[in-house]
Each structure stands twice: as structure tokens, then as C-alpha cells.
Scaffold this motif. Structure first.
Motif, mmCIF file in Angstrom:
data_model
loop_
_atom_site.group_PDB
_atom_site.id
_atom_site.type_symbol
_atom_site.label_atom_id
_atom_site.label_comp_id
_atom_site.label_asym_id
_atom_site.label_seq_id
_atom_site.Cartn_x
_atom_site.Cartn_y
_atom_site.Cartn_z
ATOM 1 N N HIS A 1 -1.620 5.900 2.208
ATOM 2 C CA HIS A 1 -2.910 5.305 1.859
ATOM 3 C C HIS A 1 -4.042 5.945 2.670
ATOM 4 O O HIS A 1 -3.974 6.041 3.894
ATOM 5 C CB HIS A 1 -2.886 3.805 2.133
ATOM 6 C CG HIS A 1 -4.149 3.094 1.731
ATOM 7 N ND1 HIS A 1 -4.388 2.685 0.436
ATOM 8 C CD2 HIS A 1 -5.252 2.764 2.438
ATOM 9 C CE1 HIS A 1 -5.568 2.114 0.371
ATOM 10 N NE2 HIS A 1 -6.117 2.149 1.569
ATOM 11 N N ARG B 1 0.837 -1.195 0.000
ATOM 12 C CA ARG B 1 0.000 0.000 0.000
ATOM 13 C C ARG B 1 0.874 1.249 0.000
ATOM 14 O O ARG B 1 2.035 1.220 0.396
ATOM 15 C CB ARG B 1 -0.912 0.023 1.242
ATOM 16 C CG ARG B 1 -1.878 -1.141 1.301
ATOM 17 C CD ARG B 1 -2.594 -1.226 2.636
ATOM 18 N NE ARG B 1 -3.424 -0.068 2.905
ATOM 19 C CZ ARG B 1 -4.274 0.005 3.938
ATOM 20 N NH1 ARG B 1 -4.391 -1.014 4.781
ATOM 21 N NH2 ARG B 1 -5.004 1.079 4.123
ATOM 22 N N GLN C 1 -3.609 6.418 -2.788
ATOM 23 C CA GLN C 1 -3.405 4.970 -2.769
ATOM 24 C C GLN C 1 -2.306 4.623 -3.768
ATOM 25 O O GLN C 1 -1.984 5.419 -4.648
ATOM 26 C CB GLN C 1 -4.689 4.238 -3.150
ATOM 27 C CG GLN C 1 -5.185 4.560 -4.541
ATOM 28 C CD GLN C 1 -6.484 3.879 -4.877
ATOM 29 O OE1 GLN C 1 -7.034 3.130 -4.087
ATOM 30 N NE2 GLN C 1 -6.993 4.138 -6.060
#
Length: 238
Positions: free
Chosen positions: A214, A210, A220
Motif C-alpha cells: 500500500h 490493505r 493499493q
């Protein structure tokens, strides 16, 4: 009345400043663009020994000194093909469609021409004239504080065009921040180098898969960890 106005300014100003700290994910005016995230403790004109969220190779600190300046022609410890490959990985994560002409989608007031046709001074003028909105720009989605810092470190002039070659030159400062010379010399691991890059560009995944950012302002990872690992492995020393 004057006292009331002063209080309003004090209350509003930090909110506007924080708007520059994070660039959002989305479509740029000349195509989709992701955001390079850098929090800074300094105003837009960053001193050479200022501080950024990314701490380079200094262990553990969120606010470590900036690395030494990377003047034009300085070595990153890698040949041109290797550097171009890393830039392409970042470009795929940050500005896969518009590339060097990407402008962050949250900028309500856009530049009146593509970034590559603007001078660095014109970009700073656009930033100054449009406070309170995101300003991430170009292939590497530079935000104002980061742009001011890398322009100062490279010695670029405000009259210089924000051309693809100039954007690459400015991004090379951030590759040095991430430890590319140390990685190519075998002094840091591939995973550490990847995590360093992901600490600068929100579209790249950390070892968790990730983005380091995030969920912050919709950020993201925009490429997979498997892709990132495979591409960096292609240029890893040895």
C-alpha cells in the motif's frame, strides 16, 4: 571524458534497474491493469536458486530460495475448477478489463500488438528495447524478472505464444509459490494462503485489509478483504 562517462553509467544504471522492481496501478493500453509487485536481488535472467521478495512457505525470510520448478502438467493439489477460481480472483484484482491483454499503463512505449498475439520472445524483446519503464504484462501482470523466472521453471520456449493458456501455466508457478498445494492439503490456514497470495499480487489485500505494498508507487488493494475471504472460502478444503 571516458572516466566521466563510466561514472555516469554507474550512477544511472541502478535507477533504471529499480524501475522494474515495482509496477504501478493504472490503465493498460488494452485496458486497465494493476501491478504484480516482486522485488528481486537478481538480474532479469534469474538463476533457478535466485531470490525474490516473496518467500513462499519459508518462514520469515524476504530473500528465500525459489520453490522447485513446476513443469507442465504438475499438480497443484487442486482440481481445475479450484485453480480457475483462484486465477479469476487474481485477474479481477490485477486486470479486470483487459485481462490477458493488459499492459501496465506506465509503459510509455507499448507493444505493437496485444500480448496474447505475441510470443514470449517478442515480449522479452519489447522489454529489452524499452528500458526504464514498467513492463507488467498480461492477466497476472508479470514483471520482467518474474516472467523470466516462471518461463525458465516451466520450460516454456521463447517461440511459444503468450496465450491465455500459457499465462495460466506461468501463473500456476506463483500459485505453487503461495502454497496452494499445502492449503488444499490443510497444512496452512486460509488466512496464511490469502496473505501469501497478497504478497505476490499487490491488488489483493492482506489480513489488514490493505495491500502489502500500500502506498508504494501508488499501489493499493483493488478488491475488498470481505470479497477475497468469501471467494477463497468457496474453495477451502473441508
Amino acid at each position: 571524458m571516458l572516466r566521466l562517462l563510466i561514472c555516469c553509467v554507474i550512477l544511472i544504471w541502478p535507477v533504471v534497474s529499480r524501475a522494474e522492481a515495482v509496477s504501478l496501478v493504472g490503465d493498460g493500453v488494452f485496458g486497465p491493469a494493476r501491478g504484480l509487485i516482486t522485488r528481486t536481488a537478481m538480474p532479469a535472467q534469474v538463476a533457478p536458486n535466485g531470490a525474490s521478495l516473496f518467500a513462499g512457505n519459508a518462514a520469515g525470510s524476504l530473500f528465500a530460495p525459489f520453490p522447485t520448478a513446476l513443469p507442465q502438467g504438475a499438480s497443484l493439489g487442486a482440481d481445475a475448477d479450484v485453480v480457475a477460481h483462484i486465477r479469476a480472483i487474481i485477474g479481477r484484482a490485477e486486470s479486470p478489463f483487459a485481462g490477458y491483454d493488459a499492459v501496465q499503463h506506465g509503459a510509455v512505449i507499448r507493444p505493437d500488438k496485444p500480448p496474447t498475439q505475441m510470443t514470449i520472445g517478442e515480449i522479452f524483446a519489447w522489454i529489452a528495447a524499452t528500458p526504464g519503464q514498467p513492463h507488467a504484462i498480461g492477466r497476472y501482470q508479470f514483471i520482467p524478472d518474474t516472467l523470466a523466472r516462471v518461463v525458465a521453471q516451466t520450460g516454456a520456449r521463447h517461440s511459444d505464444r503468450f496465450s491465455p493458456a500459457m499465462q495460466d501455466r506461468l501463473a500456476d508457478v506463483l500459485l505453487a509459490d503461495a502454497g496452494l498445494p499445502a492449503f488444499m492439503a490443510g497444512q496452512i490456514s486460509q488466512q496464511r494462503f490469502m496473505n501469501n497470495l497478497a504478497g505476490i499480487w499487490a491488488g489483493l489485500p492482506t489480513s489488514s485489509g490493505r495491500s502489502k505494498y500500500h502506498g508504494i508507487a501508488g499501489n493499493q488493494a483493488t478488491v475488498s478483504l470481505a470479497y477475497f475471504q468469501a471467494e477463497i472460502a468457496k474453495i477451502a478444503p473441508g
